[in-house]
Design a protein around this motif. Sequence first.
Motif, PDB file in Angstrom:
ATOM      1  N   GLY A 146     -19.518 -30.192 -13.708  1.00  0.00           N
ATOM      2  CA  GLY A 146     -20.960 -29.961 -13.546  1.00  0.00           C
ATOM      3  C   GLY A 146     -21.746 -30.169 -14.830  1.00  0.00           C
ATOM      4  O   GLY A 146     -21.175 -30.260 -15.921  1.00  0.00           O
ATOM      5  N   TRP A 147     -23.066 -30.243 -14.689  1.00  0.00           N
ATOM      6  CA  TRP A 147     -23.977 -30.561 -15.784  1.00  0.00           C
ATOM      7  C   TRP A 147     -23.758 -29.682 -17.019  1.00  0.00           C
ATOM      8  O   TRP A 147     -23.632 -30.164 -18.139  1.00  0.00           O
ATOM      9  CB  TRP A 147     -25.429 -30.423 -15.280  1.00  0.00           C
ATOM     10  CG  TRP A 147     -26.443 -30.530 -16.363  1.00  0.00           C
ATOM     11  CD1 TRP A 147     -26.963 -29.500 -17.095  1.00  0.00           C
ATOM     12  CD2 TRP A 147     -27.023 -31.730 -16.879  1.00  0.00           C
ATOM     13  NE1 TRP A 147     -27.852 -29.985 -18.020  1.00  0.00           N
ATOM     14  CE2 TRP A 147     -27.914 -31.350 -17.910  1.00  0.00           C
ATOM     15  CE3 TRP A 147     -26.890 -33.085 -16.561  1.00  0.00           C
ATOM     16  CZ2 TRP A 147     -28.662 -32.267 -18.633  1.00  0.00           C
ATOM     17  CZ3 TRP A 147     -27.649 -34.008 -17.285  1.00  0.00           C
ATOM     18  CH2 TRP A 147     -28.509 -33.606 -18.294  1.00  0.00           C
ATOM     19  N   GLU A 148     -23.684 -28.368 -16.791  1.00  0.00           N
ATOM     20  CA  GLU A 148     -23.604 -27.470 -17.948  1.00  0.00           C
ATOM     21  C   GLU A 148     -22.299 -27.613 -18.702  1.00  0.00           C
ATOM     22  O   GLU A 148     -22.264 -27.549 -19.927  1.00  0.00           O
ATOM     23  CB  GLU A 148     -23.787 -26.018 -17.498  1.00  0.00           C
ATOM     24  CG  GLU A 148     -25.256 -25.765 -17.303  1.00  0.00           C
ATOM     25  CD  GLU A 148     -25.595 -24.342 -16.985  1.00  0.00           C
ATOM     26  OE1 GLU A 148     -24.735 -23.461 -17.138  1.00  0.00           O
ATOM     27  OE2 GLU A 148     -26.750 -24.135 -16.569  1.00  0.00           O
ATOM     28  N   ARG A 149     -21.242 -27.806 -17.966  1.00  0.00           N
ATOM     29  CA  ARG A 149     -19.922 -27.970 -18.600  1.00  0.00           C
ATOM     30  C   ARG A 149     -19.908 -29.261 -19.444  1.00  0.00           C
ATOM     31  O   ARG A 149     -19.450 -29.268 -20.574  1.00  0.00           O
ATOM     32  CB  ARG A 149     -18.847 -28.015 -17.506  1.00  0.00           C
ATOM     33  CG  ARG A 149     -17.466 -28.279 -18.014  1.00  0.00           C
ATOM     34  CD  ARG A 149     -16.669 -27.002 -18.221  1.00  0.00           C
ATOM     35  NE  ARG A 149     -15.356 -27.297 -18.795  1.00  0.00           N
ATOM     36  CZ  ARG A 149     -14.915 -26.760 -19.924  1.00  0.00           C
ATOM     37  NH1 ARG A 149     -15.655 -25.909 -20.607  1.00  0.00           N
ATOM     38  NH2 ARG A 149     -13.725 -27.070 -20.377  1.00  0.00           N
ATOM     39  N   VAL A 150     -20.415 -30.348 -18.905  1.00  0.00           N
ATOM     40  CA  VAL A 150     -20.436 -31.612 -19.662  1.00  0.00           C
ATOM     41  C   VAL A 150     -21.309 -31.445 -20.903  1.00  0.00           C
ATOM     42  O   VAL A 150     -20.921 -31.826 -22.003  1.00  0.00           O
ATOM     43  CB  VAL A 150     -20.940 -32.795 -18.791  1.00  0.00           C
ATOM     44  CG1 VAL A 150     -20.969 -34.081 -19.606  1.00  0.00           C
ATOM     45  CG2 VAL A 150     -20.071 -32.973 -17.554  1.00  0.00           C
ATOM     46  N   ASP A 151     -22.461 -30.812 -20.726  1.00  0.00           N
ATOM     47  CA  ASP A 151     -23.368 -30.596 -21.856  1.00  0.00           C
ATOM     48  C   ASP A 151     -22.673 -29.787 -22.952  1.00  0.00           C
ATOM     49  O   ASP A 151     -22.757 -30.129 -24.135  1.00  0.00           O
ATOM     50  CB  ASP A 151     -24.592 -29.814 -21.353  1.00  0.00           C
ATOM     51  CG  ASP A 151     -25.878 -30.435 -21.834  1.00  0.00           C
ATOM     52  OD1 ASP A 151     -25.942 -31.670 -21.902  1.00  0.00           O
ATOM     53  OD2 ASP A 151     -26.802 -29.680 -22.147  1.00  0.00           O
ATOM     54  N   HIS A 152     -21.990 -28.762 -22.542  1.00  0.00           N
ATOM     55  CA  HIS A 152     -21.280 -27.897 -23.490  1.00  0.00           C
ATOM     56  C   HIS A 152     -20.198 -28.703 -24.231  1.00  0.00           C
ATOM     57  O   HIS A 152     -20.061 -28.611 -25.456  1.00  0.00           O
ATOM     58  CB  HIS A 152     -20.670 -26.719 -22.730  1.00  0.00           C
ATOM     59  CG  HIS A 152     -19.685 -25.940 -23.531  1.00  0.00           C
ATOM     60  ND1 HIS A 152     -20.063 -25.112 -24.573  1.00  0.00           N
ATOM     61  CD2 HIS A 152     -18.332 -25.891 -23.481  1.00  0.00           C
ATOM     62  CE1 HIS A 152     -18.985 -24.587 -25.114  1.00  0.00           C
ATOM     63  NE2 HIS A 152     -17.913 -25.042 -24.480  1.00  0.00           N
ATOM     64  N   ASP A 192     -23.104 -40.381 -16.505  1.00  0.00           N
ATOM     65  CA  ASP A 192     -22.281 -40.459 -15.296  1.00  0.00           C
ATOM     66  C   ASP A 192     -22.873 -41.475 -14.323  1.00  0.00           C
ATOM     67  O   ASP A 192     -23.987 -41.970 -14.518  1.00  0.00           O
ATOM     68  CB  ASP A 192     -22.032 -39.078 -14.679  1.00  0.00           C
ATOM     69  CG  ASP A 192     -23.263 -38.486 -14.001  1.00  0.00           C
ATOM     70  OD1 ASP A 192     -24.240 -39.232 -13.775  1.00  0.00           O
ATOM     71  OD2 ASP A 192     -23.236 -37.277 -13.709  1.00  0.00           O
ATOM     72  N   ARG A 197     -27.005 -39.235 -14.763  1.00  0.00           N
ATOM     73  CA  ARG A 197     -27.234 -38.133 -15.700  1.00  0.00           C
ATOM     74  C   ARG A 197     -26.723 -38.553 -17.077  1.00  0.00           C
ATOM     75  O   ARG A 197     -25.630 -39.115 -17.178  1.00  0.00           O
ATOM     76  CB  ARG A 197     -26.498 -36.876 -15.252  1.00  0.00           C
ATOM     77  CG  ARG A 197     -27.003 -36.334 -13.923  1.00  0.00           C
ATOM     78  CD  ARG A 197     -26.277 -35.045 -13.544  1.00  0.00           C
ATOM     79  NE  ARG A 197     -24.825 -35.222 -13.594  1.00  0.00           N
ATOM     80  CZ  ARG A 197     -23.952 -34.229 -13.401  1.00  0.00           C
ATOM     81  NH1 ARG A 197     -24.374 -33.014 -13.181  1.00  0.00           N
ATOM     82  NH2 ARG A 197     -22.658 -34.463 -13.436  1.00  0.00           N
ATOM     83  N   HIS A 224     -26.091 -37.158 -21.106  1.00  0.00           N
ATOM     84  CA  HIS A 224     -26.036 -36.055 -22.069  1.00  0.00           C
ATOM     85  C   HIS A 224     -25.952 -36.680 -23.455  1.00  0.00           C
ATOM     86  O   HIS A 224     -25.115 -37.559 -23.676  1.00  0.00           O
ATOM     87  CB  HIS A 224     -24.781 -35.206 -21.860  1.00  0.00           C
ATOM     88  CG  HIS A 224     -24.640 -34.682 -20.465  1.00  0.00           C
ATOM     89  ND1 HIS A 224     -24.932 -33.389 -20.122  1.00  0.00           N
ATOM     90  CD2 HIS A 224     -24.234 -35.301 -19.324  1.00  0.00           C
ATOM     91  CE1 HIS A 224     -24.719 -33.216 -18.834  1.00  0.00           C
ATOM     92  NE2 HIS A 224     -24.290 -34.360 -18.331  1.00  0.00           N
ATOM     93  N   ARG A 229     -26.540 -43.742 -26.659  1.00  0.00           N
ATOM     94  CA  ARG A 229     -27.010 -43.498 -25.289  1.00  0.00           C
ATOM     95  C   ARG A 229     -26.931 -44.791 -24.459  1.00  0.00           C
ATOM     96  O   ARG A 229     -26.461 -44.777 -23.327  1.00  0.00           O
ATOM     97  CB  ARG A 229     -28.464 -42.986 -25.361  1.00  0.00           C
ATOM     98  CG  ARG A 229     -29.031 -42.593 -24.039  1.00  0.00           C
ATOM     99  CD  ARG A 229     -30.459 -42.058 -24.189  1.00  0.00           C
ATOM    100  NE  ARG A 229     -30.887 -41.431 -22.955  1.00  0.00           N
ATOM    101  CZ  ARG A 229     -31.343 -42.103 -21.912  1.00  0.00           C
ATOM    102  NH1 ARG A 229     -31.460 -43.410 -21.967  1.00  0.00           N
ATOM    103  NH2 ARG A 229     -31.685 -41.456 -20.808  1.00  0.00           N
ATOM    104  N   LYS A 236     -16.517 -42.735 -12.587  1.00  0.00           N
ATOM    105  CA  LYS A 236     -17.098 -41.469 -13.053  1.00  0.00           C
ATOM    106  C   LYS A 236     -18.255 -41.669 -14.027  1.00  0.00           C
ATOM    107  O   LYS A 236     -19.339 -41.144 -13.829  1.00  0.00           O
ATOM    108  CB  LYS A 236     -16.013 -40.645 -13.747  1.00  0.00           C
ATOM    109  CG  LYS A 236     -14.911 -40.221 -12.810  1.00  0.00           C
ATOM    110  CD  LYS A 236     -13.859 -39.464 -13.571  1.00  0.00           C
ATOM    111  CE  LYS A 236     -12.632 -39.286 -12.709  1.00  0.00           C
ATOM    112  NZ  LYS A 236     -11.484 -38.869 -13.514  1.00  0.00           N
TER     113      LYS A 236
END
Length: 336
Positions: free
Chosen positions: A19-25, A63, A67, A69, A219, A289
């Motif tokens: 999920g978004w937060e895990r990848v961001d972290h 991804d 999205r 990051h 990016r 992915k």
Amino acid sequence: MELEVDGIEQAVSTGALPGWERVDHLVGSAYERYRSRTAGAVADYIPALARVDPDLFGVAVADVGGRVHTIGAAGHDFSIQSISKAFVYALVCDALGHTVVADRVGVDNTGFGFNSVIAIELNNGHPMNPMVNAGALATTALVPGETPAAQWEYIRTGVSRFAGRFLELDGDVYQSEMLTNQRNKAIARLLESYGRITIDPLDVVDVYTRQCSLLVNARDLAIMGATLADGGVNPISGQQVVSPHVCQDTLSVLAAAGMYQRSGEWLYEIGLPAKSGVAGGIVAVAPGKGAIGTFSPRLDEAGNSVRGQRATAYLSRTLGLNVFASAATTRHLPQP
Ligand code: GLN
């Protein structure tokens, strides 16, 4: 490449990124973990590249859903250099087809450095693969277009479609390399002598040097890689840039030769098709992915970014991207 796998938990592919937060972290942790490393040296055989701030460090993950990051200097533009080889190869495969390019350029690792002349001689003039300079020059020679200007336009437009934005040329880097690229000119002449380049070899070197001077950032690399991960559709623009089969061909060549003579070691430790460039960029692609783009100018002896390799290794491991990693499925476990 000594990889620090200890302490980094190996996740296994679930078919999608976490999920978004895990990848961001995890993108943040990759950055923090390696930001103070100073090992390696900036490329200086192209004088303009030596003028970069060596401490710049950026990491990006995109991804296939679009999205993105980013952290650090992920928006800092640098010349794409050898990473262009992957995308120009994809464009040429898309235009000419799988067999022509495989026959003319090859798909096998040379075991030698990116600008090896010996590799050409040992293989009777065969350039071996499109990710070393010989194969890249032979590939650029095949780009559609009646003139060098038309070929350049084809490349610039095509590579820009991978990025989803118009890519500028770094004029300083281009001029600087044109004054110092006697070796690439020699390689192109040698390939001409073997009949592997059938147009003016110095025009080919000029177009190739331009493609290497296109400006991208980490990016962009993540988005360009995610396009190869997504059957050729740019996840931001939604544009079909190349066919799914071309993505498959390109990624297999990257797995075999994208990190030069270190490709086997890279695959063994990181398990992702990837391409590096001497300005310090790396793109690593997780098919289906997404992709990781990194930028850090200090390189190892093979010409691969030191911190970029480490950050990619960390993310491949923690995001569960290694294409060879699996876990036993429960159906094989003894029933209670
Ligand atoms: N333009 C560079 C060259 O041909 C690209 C090399 C690289 O990135 N490894 O030498």
